[in-house]
Design a protein around this motif. Structure first.
Motif, PDB file in Angstrom:
ATOM      1  N   ALA A  90      43.573  31.009 -18.174  1.00  0.00           N
ATOM      2  CA  ALA A  90      44.169  30.015 -17.887  1.00  0.00           C
ATOM      3  C   ALA A  90      43.809  28.773 -18.387  1.00  0.00           C
ATOM      4  CB  ALA A  90      44.333  29.914 -16.163  1.00  0.00           C
ATOM      5  N   ALA A  91      42.246  28.958 -18.454  1.00  0.00           N
ATOM      6  CA  ALA A  91      41.672  27.625 -19.101  1.00  0.00           C
ATOM      7  C   ALA A  91      41.700  27.453 -20.408  1.00  0.00           C
ATOM      8  CB  ALA A  91      40.076  27.748 -18.703  1.00  0.00           C
ATOM      9  N   LEU A  92      41.891  28.563 -21.186  1.00  0.00           N
ATOM     10  CA  LEU A  92      42.106  28.730 -22.620  1.00  0.00           C
ATOM     11  C   LEU A  92      43.376  28.379 -22.883  1.00  0.00           C
ATOM     12  CD1 LEU A  92      40.749  28.884 -25.538  1.00  0.00           C
ATOM     13  CD2 LEU A  92      41.216  31.597 -25.446  1.00  0.00           C
ATOM     14  N   THR A  93      44.587  28.774 -22.117  1.00  0.00           N
ATOM     15  CA  THR A  93      45.688  28.365 -22.426  1.00  0.00           C
ATOM     16  C   THR A  93      45.909  26.955 -22.319  1.00  0.00           C
ATOM     17  OG1 THR A  93      46.590  30.518 -21.705  1.00  0.00           O
ATOM     18  CG2 THR A  93      48.234  28.818 -21.440  1.00  0.00           C
ATOM     19  N   ALA A  94      45.162  26.318 -21.295  1.00  0.00           N
ATOM     20  CA  ALA A  94      45.381  24.707 -20.825  1.00  0.00           C
ATOM     21  C   ALA A  94      44.603  24.090 -22.212  1.00  0.00           C
ATOM     22  CB  ALA A  94      44.567  24.383 -19.828  1.00  0.00           C
ATOM     23  N   MET A  95      43.596  24.416 -22.562  1.00  0.00           N
ATOM     24  CA  MET A  95      42.938  23.958 -23.867  1.00  0.00           C
ATOM     25  C   MET A  95      43.808  24.050 -25.057  1.00  0.00           C
ATOM     26  SD  MET A  95      38.985  25.612 -23.325  1.00  0.00           S
ATOM     27  CE  MET A  95      38.115  25.309 -21.782  1.00  0.00           C
ATOM     28  N   LEU A  96      44.450  25.333 -25.217  1.00  0.00           N
ATOM     29  CA  LEU A  96      45.265  25.240 -26.427  1.00  0.00           C
ATOM     30  C   LEU A  96      46.642  24.353 -26.339  1.00  0.00           C
ATOM     31  CD1 LEU A  96      45.009  29.176 -27.269  1.00  0.00           C
ATOM     32  CD2 LEU A  96      44.051  27.251 -28.504  1.00  0.00           C
ATOM     33  N   TYR A  97      47.021  24.400 -25.417  1.00  0.00           N
ATOM     34  CA  TYR A  97      48.183  23.507 -25.028  1.00  0.00           C
ATOM     35  C   TYR A  97      48.093  22.091 -25.223  1.00  0.00           C
ATOM     36  CZ  TYR A  97      52.394  21.577 -22.834  1.00  0.00           C
ATOM     37  OH  TYR A  97      53.642  20.993 -22.496  1.00  0.00           O
ATOM     38  N   GLU A  98      46.863  21.563 -24.667  1.00  0.00           N
ATOM     39  CA  GLU A  98      46.456  20.300 -24.690  1.00  0.00           C
ATOM     40  C   GLU A  98      46.372  19.624 -26.441  1.00  0.00           C
ATOM     41  OE1 GLU A  98      42.818  19.659 -22.464  1.00  0.00           O
ATOM     42  OE2 GLU A  98      43.778  19.747 -20.767  1.00  0.00           O
ATOM     43  N   ARG A  99      46.127  20.850 -27.085  1.00  0.00           N
ATOM     44  CA  ARG A  99      46.018  20.580 -28.501  1.00  0.00           C
ATOM     45  C   ARG A  99      47.187  20.938 -29.348  1.00  0.00           C
ATOM     46  NH1 ARG A  99      41.967  20.821 -25.677  1.00  0.00           N
ATOM     47  NH2 ARG A  99      40.257  19.486 -25.843  1.00  0.00           N
ATOM     48  N   GLY A 100      48.227  21.138 -28.517  1.00  0.00           N
ATOM     49  CA  GLY A 100      49.543  21.314 -29.306  1.00  0.00           C
ATOM     50  C   GLY A 100      49.841  22.638 -29.858  1.00  0.00           C
ATOM     51  N   VAL A 101      49.187  23.521 -29.219  1.00  0.00           N
ATOM     52  CA  VAL A 101      49.604  25.067 -29.267  1.00  0.00           C
ATOM     53  C   VAL A 101      49.771  25.722 -27.958  1.00  0.00           C
ATOM     54  CG1 VAL A 101      48.330  27.016 -30.275  1.00  0.00           C
ATOM     55  CG2 VAL A 101      47.509  25.188 -31.290  1.00  0.00           C
ATOM     56  N   GLY A 102      51.166  25.924 -27.950  1.00  0.00           N
ATOM     57  CA  GLY A 102      51.701  26.396 -26.645  1.00  0.00           C
ATOM     58  C   GLY A 102      51.873  28.103 -26.823  1.00  0.00           C
ATOM     59  N   VAL A 103      51.195  28.522 -25.833  1.00  0.00           N
ATOM     60  CA  VAL A 103      51.273  30.082 -25.705  1.00  0.00           C
ATOM     61  C   VAL A 103      51.238  30.449 -24.171  1.00  0.00           C
ATOM     62  CG1 VAL A 103      49.983  32.390 -25.941  1.00  0.00           C
ATOM     63  CG2 VAL A 103      49.413  30.589 -27.484  1.00  0.00           C
ATOM     64  N   GLU A 104      52.407  31.104 -23.905  1.00  0.00           N
ATOM     65  CA  GLU A 104      52.779  31.435 -22.457  1.00  0.00           C
ATOM     66  C   GLU A 104      52.418  32.899 -22.397  1.00  0.00           C
ATOM     67  OE1 GLU A 104      56.220  31.804 -19.298  1.00  0.00           O
ATOM     68  OE2 GLU A 104      56.947  30.767 -20.967  1.00  0.00           O
ATOM     69  N   MET A 105      51.630  33.482 -21.629  1.00  0.00           N
ATOM     70  CA  MET A 105      51.543  34.969 -21.573  1.00  0.00           C
ATOM     71  C   MET A 105      52.376  35.561 -20.759  1.00  0.00           C
ATOM     72  SD  MET A 105      47.997  36.916 -20.485  1.00  0.00           S
ATOM     73  CE  MET A 105      47.396  35.520 -19.315  1.00  0.00           C
ATOM     74  N   THR A 106      53.284  36.380 -21.430  1.00  0.00           N
ATOM     75  CA  THR A 106      54.161  37.196 -20.716  1.00  0.00           C
ATOM     76  C   THR A 106      53.951  38.605 -20.457  1.00  0.00           C
ATOM     77  OG1 THR A 106      55.244  37.773 -22.845  1.00  0.00           O
ATOM     78  CG2 THR A 106      55.904  35.754 -21.835  1.00  0.00           C
ATOM     79  N   ARG A 107      53.031  39.465 -21.059  1.00  0.00           N
ATOM     80  CA  ARG A 107      52.592  40.610 -20.653  1.00  0.00           C
ATOM     81  C   ARG A 107      51.231  40.761 -20.849  1.00  0.00           C
ATOM     82  NH1 ARG A 107      56.053  45.137 -23.073  1.00  0.00           N
ATOM     83  NH2 ARG A 107      54.892  46.243 -21.234  1.00  0.00           N
ATOM     84  N   PHE A 108      50.356  41.417 -20.081  1.00  0.00           N
ATOM     85  CA  PHE A 108      48.911  41.758 -20.412  1.00  0.00           C
ATOM     86  C   PHE A 108      48.587  42.997 -20.040  1.00  0.00           C
ATOM     87  CE2 PHE A 108      44.634  41.886 -18.494  1.00  0.00           C
ATOM     88  CZ  PHE A 108      43.841  41.201 -19.332  1.00  0.00           C
ATOM     89  N   HIS A 109      47.879  43.727 -20.869  1.00  0.00           N
ATOM     90  CA  HIS A 109      47.539  45.191 -20.653  1.00  0.00           C
ATOM     91  C   HIS A 109      46.070  45.316 -21.164  1.00  0.00           C
ATOM     92  CE1 HIS A 109      48.370  49.400 -20.347  1.00  0.00           C
ATOM     93  NE2 HIS A 109      47.719  49.726 -21.438  1.00  0.00           N
ATOM     94  N   GLN A 110      45.218  45.770 -20.286  1.00  0.00           N
ATOM     95  CA  GLN A 110      43.697  45.853 -20.659  1.00  0.00           C
ATOM     96  C   GLN A 110      43.302  47.269 -20.453  1.00  0.00           C
ATOM     97  OE1 GLN A 110      40.545  43.437 -18.690  1.00  0.00           O
ATOM     98  NE2 GLN A 110      40.294  42.429 -20.744  1.00  0.00           N
ATOM     99  N   LEU A 111      42.552  48.033 -21.472  1.00  0.00           N
ATOM    100  CA  LEU A 111      41.845  49.322 -21.331  1.00  0.00           C
ATOM    101  C   LEU A 111      40.743  49.551 -21.868  1.00  0.00           C
ATOM    102  CD1 LEU A 111      42.614  51.141 -24.042  1.00  0.00           C
ATOM    103  CD2 LEU A 111      44.683  50.768 -23.235  1.00  0.00           C
ATOM    104  N   THR A 112      39.779  50.545 -21.237  1.00  0.00           N
ATOM    105  CA  THR A 112      38.458  50.483 -21.846  1.00  0.00           C
ATOM    106  C   THR A 112      38.746  51.769 -22.998  1.00  0.00           C
ATOM    107  OG1 THR A 112      37.793  52.207 -20.203  1.00  0.00           O
ATOM    108  CG2 THR A 112      37.264  49.964 -19.608  1.00  0.00           C
ATOM    109  N   ALA A 113      37.808  51.640 -24.072  1.00  0.00           N
ATOM    110  CA  ALA A 113      37.649  52.461 -25.101  1.00  0.00           C
ATOM    111  C   ALA A 113      36.071  52.660 -25.339  1.00  0.00           C
ATOM    112  CB  ALA A 113      38.444  52.130 -26.106  1.00  0.00           C
TER     113      ALA A 113
END
Length: 157
Positions: A90-113
């Motif tokens: 959420a923090a990185l998304t806000a930082m990017l948005y404040e600099r004109g780079v909009g990214v809305e995260m719509t899906r998230f998947h994390q796994l270990t390897a």
């Protein structure tokens, strides 16, 4: 050379754990092409240092927002960014948005390897939707790298 191109190899078991939409790509693409596409090492958006002020101070304040600080490069502009947010993405998304780079995260998947974490996220900028991958021994760094990769893929779309 992409650091995860030699340590993480596609296998039917690994590919079956990928989010739908990426699974088919991983099964048909050479792994080096997959990582070059979904986890590009270059692009106009780059993340340098990253820290949570609460962790640096040795405290955890509870459920309220934490303070985050990062060094961000967008094109040839490098600056320190700060945000108060409920978590690092959420923090990185806000930082990017404040600099004109909009990214809305719509899906998230994390796994270990093994000892690493692979993060797959899908992001949208209001026009395009892209998948991206992050890779690190640290799950938070993996997620941050995936978000940066997604921002770069959206900017290139």
């Amino acid at each position: 050379m992409n650091p995860h191109s030699t340590t993480l190899q596609p296998s039917p078991r690994f590919c079956s754990r990928l989010p739908i939409g990426l699974r088919e790509e991983a099964e048909t693409m050479p792994w080096a092409s997959f990582t070059a596409t979904y986890s590009p090492s270059g692009g106009p958006v780059r993340l340098g240092s990253w820290e949570c002020d609460d962790v640096r101070a040795g405290i955890r304040l509870g459920p309220q927002p934490s303070g985050y600080r990062a060094t961000l490069a967008i094109g040839d502009r490098i600056e320190t960014a700060t945000a108060q947010a409920s978590g690092p993405l959420a923090a990185l998304t806000a930082m990017l948005y404040e600099r004109g780079v909009g990214v809305e995260m719509t899906r998230f998947h994390q796994l270990t390897a093994g000892e690493h974490t692979a993060t797959f996220l899908q992001g949208c900028n209001g026009r395009d939707r892209q998948w991206a991958m992050g890779w690190s021994e640290d799950p938070v760094q993996s997620a941050l790298r995936a978000l940066i990769a997604c921002a770069n893929r959206l900017l290139a779309a």
